[in-house]
Design a protein around this motif. Structure first.
Motif, PDB file in Angstrom:
ATOM      1  N   SER A 215       0.842  -1.204   0.000  1.00 32.43           N
ATOM      2  CA  SER A 215       0.000   0.000   0.000  1.00 32.43           C
ATOM      3  C   SER A 215       0.872   1.248   0.000  1.00 32.43           C
ATOM      4  N   TYR A 216       0.454   2.245  -0.749  1.00 33.37           N
ATOM      5  CA  TYR A 216       1.137   3.533  -0.723  1.00 33.37           C
ATOM      6  C   TYR A 216       0.614   4.312   0.481  1.00 33.37           C
ATOM      7  N   THR A 217       1.531   4.760   1.316  1.00 32.21           N
ATOM      8  CA  THR A 217       1.122   5.406   2.565  1.00 32.21           C
ATOM      9  C   THR A 217       1.363   6.910   2.565  1.00 32.21           C
ATOM     10  N   GLY A 218       1.860   7.453   1.455  1.00 27.98           N
ATOM     11  CA  GLY A 218       2.143   8.883   1.406  1.00 27.98           C
ATOM     12  C   GLY A 218       0.954   9.702   0.937  1.00 27.98           C
ATOM     13  N   ASP A 219       1.236  10.955   0.626  1.00 24.56           N
ATOM     14  CA  ASP A 219       0.232  11.897   0.138  1.00 24.56           C
ATOM     15  C   ASP A 219      -0.121  11.531  -1.300  1.00 24.56           C
ATOM     16  N   THR A 220      -1.381  11.241  -1.563  1.00 26.93           N
ATOM     17  CA  THR A 220      -1.804  10.803  -2.898  1.00 26.93           C
ATOM     18  C   THR A 220      -1.858  11.945  -3.913  1.00 26.93           C
ATOM     19  N   THR A 221      -1.561  13.173  -3.479  1.00 21.92           N
ATOM     20  CA  THR A 221      -1.475  14.294  -4.421  1.00 21.92           C
ATOM     21  C   THR A 221      -0.019  14.714  -4.656  1.00 21.92           C
ATOM     22  N   ASP A 222       0.916  14.042  -4.003  1.00 22.29           N
ATOM     23  CA  ASP A 222       2.342  14.368  -4.130  1.00 22.29           C
ATOM     24  C   ASP A 222       2.950  13.461  -5.203  1.00 22.29           C
ATOM     25  N   LEU A 223       3.107  13.989  -6.410  1.00 15.75           N
ATOM     26  CA  LEU A 223       3.568  13.172  -7.535  1.00 15.75           C
ATOM     27  C   LEU A 223       4.972  12.640  -7.311  1.00 15.75           C
ATOM     28  N   GLU A 224       5.867  13.441  -6.766  1.00 16.23           N
ATOM     29  CA  GLU A 224       7.250  12.987  -6.596  1.00 16.23           C
ATOM     30  C   GLU A 224       7.324  11.829  -5.603  1.00 16.23           C
ATOM     31  N   SER A 225       6.585  11.932  -4.502  1.00 15.55           N
ATOM     32  CA  SER A 225       6.561  10.846  -3.516  1.00 15.55           C
ATOM     33  C   SER A 225       5.936   9.592  -4.122  1.00 15.55           C
ATOM     34  N   LEU A 226       4.844   9.780  -4.847  1.00 17.93           N
ATOM     35  CA  LEU A 226       4.174   8.649  -5.484  1.00 17.93           C
ATOM     36  C   LEU A 226       5.067   8.036  -6.562  1.00 17.93           C
ATOM     37  N   ARG A 227       5.819   8.874  -7.268  1.00 16.33           N
ATOM     38  CA  ARG A 227       6.717   8.390  -8.316  1.00 16.33           C
ATOM     39  C   ARG A 227       7.801   7.488  -7.731  1.00 16.33           C
ATOM     40  N   GLN A 228       8.403   7.896  -6.631  1.00 18.80           N
ATOM     41  CA  GLN A 228       9.452   7.088  -6.007  1.00 18.80           C
ATOM     42  C   GLN A 228       8.901   5.740  -5.546  1.00 18.80           C
ATOM     43  N   TRP A 229       7.712   5.744  -4.989  1.00 20.41           N
ATOM     44  CA  TRP A 229       7.067   4.492  -4.568  1.00 20.41           C
ATOM     45  C   TRP A 229       6.765   3.624  -5.793  1.00 20.41           C
ATOM     46  N   GLY A 230       6.268   4.259  -6.858  1.00 25.15           N
ATOM     47  CA  GLY A 230       5.925   3.510  -8.064  1.00 25.15           C
ATOM     48  C   GLY A 230       7.146   2.914  -8.743  1.00 25.15           C
ATOM     49  N   LEU A 231       8.244   3.667  -8.777  1.00 30.00           N
ATOM     50  CA  LEU A 231       9.466   3.152  -9.380  1.00 30.00           C
ATOM     51  C   LEU A 231       9.988   1.933  -8.641  1.00 30.00           C
ATOM     52  N   SER A 232       9.998   2.002  -7.315  1.00 29.04           N
ATOM     53  CA  SER A 232      10.515   0.875  -6.526  1.00 29.04           C
ATOM     54  C   SER A 232       9.596  -0.339  -6.625  1.00 29.04           C
TER      55      SER A 232
END
Length: 431
Positions: A215-232
């Motif tokens: 599960s992604y636990t960060g801010d769902t509007t923060d593209l950079e944070s979501l990008r790092q999670w998605g890449l990994s």
């Protein structure tokens, strides 16, 4: 244009043909260090041809590229730029994209350079089709959880959103555009995902049939944070090599630690991935960890003196030579994988192939199968002769592997599928 005579009609026809061939009136946008940033930031997609005027492959591509630009400008007058970069005139811009061969075709989406370059057919039809695919919606919408289950059969990122017009979904869609080549993306809206939304909030998860759900636990509007999670999540530590991505992987220039396995064998890849994650993850910048269908890649196996009957087989391809891991079950020995990689880096694998085990410790000879060493006669020292790999004895009727040079470790087979001089002008030999 009016042509008053048959001769002029022929001339007019030839002129039109040559104009089309040369791309006159259908020029791609010339990109420079001065205009690149503004064009990349104001368009959702920029498709770039990096070329050199003296390169014959660049010369062959240019009229095709200009026709693609003309055709797509009519289809996407606002969102797409078909660009070209003269690398001899725009050296810093070419360096920014790590161009090592001509022509190189790369994609920029939302000002970010795509991880994969275009390596497909160089025709108007293939290139325009590629851009259309890239402009298509990267997110598949589902109407029920049952519908989702039937679709999400591979690595998938799944979003459960209250509203399709929300900032959360816009951010999710931007991520999907960037990682569409690595994961499937799905989204459900409203009551479809009520049971999956955590505390009523929009939820994003990663699902892989071979691993636990994340599960992604960060801010769902923060593209950079979501990008790092998605890449990994979407670009795994251990990747599969196929005929489609082999050229791309070889161009990364890192040695392969490669597990050959049977297509119906899911256990050995799982074990391999676990051991890589647990013991040698820190080597990811110096080695590519890969799995391969041993039936499809039977040729490299043959050069190792192995066949599909020997699977699973673990080996290193250094892009000069190939070295066998002694026995797959040895992977369970703590530190054994790390030692295999360290012995490659130190040159020990190559040295021991020729001269036998180093004197400080016995070796299990990470080289192709060979005869057991003959016992030395009493009182005689080892001769120091090079050790000769020998194929194992095979059942009657079983196909023998191709012959390999017995004076050296088997030469790299994956080096041969790097970018070809028949399609590119190579600036330097990266391998």
């Amino acid at each position: 244009m009016t042509c008053p005579s048959a001769r002029i009609i022929v001339f007019c026809t030839l002129t039109v043909f040559l104009r089309q061939l040369r791309g006159v009136g259908a020029e791609a946008t010339e990109l420079t260090s001065d205009n690149y940033d503004s064009l990349a930031s104001s368009h959702s997609l920029v498709f770039i041809n990096f070329y050199a005027e003296w390169c014959r492959f660049s010369q062959m591509l240019m009229p095709i590229w200009n026709q693609v630009a003309d055709q797509l400008k009519q289809e996407y007058p606002e969102g797409v730029v078909i660009g070209k970069v003269n690398c001899e005139m725009q050296g810093p811009l070419a360096q920014q994209f790590s161009v090592t061969k001509y022509p190189t075709m790369k994609l920029v989406r939302n000002s970010r350079i795509a991880r994969k370059e275009y390596r497909g057919q160089r025709s108007v039809e293939a290139l325009t089709s590629f851009v259309r695919q890239q402009m298509a919606d990267p997110v598949q919408k589902f109407e029920s959880l049952f519908d989702l289950k039937s679709k999400a059969t591979k690595r998938s990122v799944i979003g459960y959103f209250q509203d399709e017009s929300s900032n959360e979904y816009s951010t999710f869609k931007a991520l999907a555009g960037e990682l569409r080549d690595h994961c499937q993306f799905f989204a459900g809206f409203g009551t479809v995902g009520d049971s999956e939304r955590q505390d009523g909030h929009d939820t994003i998860i990663y699902r892989d049939p071979l691993s636990e759900e994340l599960s992604y636990t960060g801010d769902t509007t923060d593209l950079e944070s979501l990008r790092q999670w998605g890449l990994s999540s979407c670009i795994p530590l251990v990747r599969e090599i196929t005929f489609e991505n082999a050229e791309e992987l070889t161009e990364e220039g890192l040695p392969f630690l490669l597990l050959f396995h049977a297509a119906d064998d899911t256990n050995s890849p799982r074990i391999f991935k676990e051991k890589v994650e647990q013991e040698i993850r820190h080597e990811k910048d110096s080695v590519n960890f890969l799995v391969a269908d041993g039936h499809k890649f039977a040729h490299p196996l043959g050069h190792l003196g192995k066949s599909s009957r020997d699977l699973p087989v673990l080996a290193i391809d250094s892009f000069r030579h190939m070295y066998l891991f002694p026995k797959f079950d040895d992977i369970h020995q703590p530190g054994r994988l790390q030692k295999f990689i360290s012995d490659l880096k130190s040159g020990k694998l190559h040295r021991e192939f020729h001269h036998g085990p180093d004197p400080e410790e016995p070796s299990q000879a990470t080289i192709p199968p060979q005869k057991a060493e003959e016992k030395q006669e009493p009182g005689k020292q080892g001769s120091g002769e090079a050790r000769r790999p020998q194929p194992r004895q095979r059942d009657s009727g079983e196909e023998r592997p191709p012959h390999y040079d017995q004076d050296s470790p088997p030469e790299s087979q994956f080096r041969k599928i790097r970018p070809s001089g028949n399609r590119y002008t190579l600036l330097r030999d990266e391998l």
